[in-house]
Design an enzyme around this catalytic site. Structure first.
Site, mmCIF file in Angstrom:
data_model
loop_
_atom_site.group_PDB
_atom_site.id
_atom_site.type_symbol
_atom_site.label_atom_id
_atom_site.label_comp_id
_atom_site.label_asym_id
_atom_site.label_seq_id
_atom_site.Cartn_x
_atom_site.Cartn_y
_atom_site.Cartn_z
ATOM 1 N N LYS A 69 -2.026 -1.584 -3.910
ATOM 2 C CA LYS A 69 -2.901 -0.406 -3.861
ATOM 3 C C LYS A 69 -2.096 0.866 -3.979
ATOM 4 O O LYS A 69 -1.104 0.995 -3.260
ATOM 5 C CB LYS A 69 -3.663 -0.423 -2.527
ATOM 6 C CG LYS A 69 -4.524 0.777 -2.292
ATOM 7 C CD LYS A 69 -5.175 0.720 -0.942
ATOM 8 C CE LYS A 69 -5.897 2.034 -0.729
ATOM 9 N NZ LYS A 69 -6.258 2.243 0.641
ATOM 10 N N LYS A 98 0.856 -1.189 0.000
ATOM 11 C CA LYS A 98 0.000 0.000 0.000
ATOM 12 C C LYS A 98 0.889 1.235 0.000
ATOM 13 O O LYS A 98 1.670 1.460 0.925
ATOM 14 C CB LYS A 98 -0.918 -0.007 1.222
ATOM 15 C CG LYS A 98 -1.768 1.254 1.317
ATOM 16 C CD LYS A 98 -2.788 1.184 2.426
ATOM 17 C CE LYS A 98 -3.560 2.492 2.506
ATOM 18 N NZ LYS A 98 -4.574 2.463 3.559
HETATM 19 C C1 PBG Z 1 -7.495 3.507 5.504
HETATM 20 C C2 PBG Z 1 -7.744 3.342 4.040
HETATM 21 C C3 PBG Z 1 -7.556 4.283 2.997
HETATM 22 C C4 PBG Z 1 -8.036 3.676 1.828
HETATM 23 C C5 PBG Z 1 -8.451 2.400 2.169
HETATM 24 N N1 PBG Z 1 -8.239 2.205 3.532
HETATM 25 C C6 PBG Z 1 -7.077 5.668 3.042
HETATM 26 C C7 PBG Z 1 -5.707 5.991 3.510
HETATM 27 O O1 PBG Z 1 -4.855 5.128 3.697
HETATM 28 O O2 PBG Z 1 -5.500 7.178 3.717
HETATM 29 C C8 PBG Z 1 -8.096 4.334 0.471
HETATM 30 C C9 PBG Z 1 -9.127 3.798 -0.474
HETATM 31 C C10 PBG Z 1 -9.461 4.669 -1.638
HETATM 32 O O3 PBG Z 1 -8.819 5.715 -1.886
HETATM 33 O O4 PBG Z 1 -10.402 4.317 -2.352
HETATM 34 N N2 PBG Z 1 -6.181 3.401 5.902
HETATM 35 ZN ZN ZN Z 2 -5.641 4.216 8.034
#
Ligand code: PBG
Ligand code: ZN
Length: 327
Positions: free
Chosen positions: A250, A197
């Site tokens: 992601k 991520k």
């Molecule tokens: C929470 C989380 C996020 C997303 C999924 N889980 C946001 C972040 O990490 O700030 C993003 C999903 C999206 O942009 O569709 N940690």
């Molecule tokens: Zn988070």
């Protein structure tokens, strides 16, 4: 052998031949629909930066998920919004929180016809909006956060979630959550880990939707550096060693190289998250008449599948299936 013996155009002559010769196909069962769950009844709150996506209360979500099931979308990924926030995200593990209620409702309506995956992180539940507990001087604490994440995961498992999806990027969280779920009798509840991520600018619209933007600072001390490719393999390996059943890359579109690398390396299913910013860009350009939305969505989702994603988490799924865009 070359021209005139080789004529690649033979396989492109008719729509039927092109379909026969297609190397990649998207089946509805590959698509995972994210949902934002709020407390209450009859709630459907549109999200301005994510057209056609709404926050829903559990009762409305049951209706929506029933409609989506008819289309063939059998898996949901749930995000909760908090009415109460504090420094440690206590509300995330409330057995009556919106996500926990939604899980129970969905399971009583659809049993195991629906697969429920729940996002596990602290950022929607902490008053500072960070994904972990903070030290006195504002540093995100790793090991102290694991216990809190584990409580949230166990509360989702208790409510009946099929899998939990830790998205926090703390080191060791998959192992900690696995151990906690096992100890509490949930050895059959799976883990889909947000493994690779990235600290991406594409999460902007999501943070409006989930009210989870950090009050100060950013997420670069835990999410991956955008410049790194090899490091993704390290994160993936660690999560699998710790017990991840499914791994994730992601965002998706800007990281197709990573999806390709991961898919060629692992033995578990690979998911990718076609995130909010990727969605909103397509919707904005389409609303202006600058692109052909059905064709662009099809091309984007096929790119993810072609790179090697087995599962695609996307906000486009419902429209794409309703409009038969993916054929
Ligand atoms: C929470 C989380 C996020 C997303 C999924 N889980 C946001 C972040 O990490 O700030 C993003 C999903 C999206 O942009 O569709 N940690
Ligand atoms: Zn988070």
């Amino acid at each position: 052998m070359s021209f005139p013996t080789e004529r690649p155009r033979r396989l492109r002559r008719t729509p039927a031949i092109r379909e026969m010769a297609a190397e990649t196909r998207i089946h509805p069962s590959m698509l995972i629909q994210p949902h934002f769950v709020v407390r209450g009844k009859g709630e459907r709150q549109e999200i301005p930066s994510m057209p056609e996506i709404a926050r829903m209360s559990p009762d409305v979500l049951v209706e929506q998920a029933g409609h989506d099931l008819q289309l063939g979308i059998k898996t949901v990924l749930l995000f909760g919004l908090a009415d109460e926030k504090d420094g440690t995200g206590t509300y995330g593990s409330d057995s009556n929180g919106p996500v926990q209620q939604a899980i129970r409702r969905l399971k009583s309506a659809f049993r195991d016809d629906i697969t429920i995956i729940t996002d596990v992180c602290l950022c929607a539940y902490t008053d500072h909006g960070h994904c972990g507990l903070l030290s006195q001087d504002g540093e995100i604490l790793n090991d102290e956060t694991l216990e809190q994440l584990s409580k949230i995961a166990v509360s989702h498992a208790e409510a009946g979630a099929d899998m939990v999806a830790p998205s926090d990027m703390m080191d060791g969280r998959v192992g900690a959550i696995r151990a906690a779920m096992d100890e509490n009798g949930f050895k059959n509840t799976g883990i889909m880990a947000y493994s690779a991520k990235y600290a991406s600018a594409y999460y902007g619209p999501f943070r409006d939707a989930a009210e989870s933007a950090p009050a100060h600072g950013d997420r670069k001390s835990h999410q991956m550096d955008v410049r790194n490719r090899r490091e993704a393999l390290r994160e993936i390996r660690l999560d699998i060693e710790e017990g991840a059943d499914i791994v994730m890359v992601k965002p998706a579109l800007a990281y197709l190289d990573v999806i390709l690398d991961v898919a060629s390396m692992v033995e578990v299913p690979v998911s990718c998250y076609n995130v909010s910013g990727e969605y909103s860009m397509v919707k904005a350009a389409a609303a202006n008449g600058w692109i052909d939305e059905p064709a662009v969505v099809r091309e984007n989702l096929l790119a993810m599948a072609r790179a090697g994603a087995d599962l695609i988490i996307t906000y486009h799924g419902r429209k794409a299936l309703e409009g038969n865009w993916l054929g």
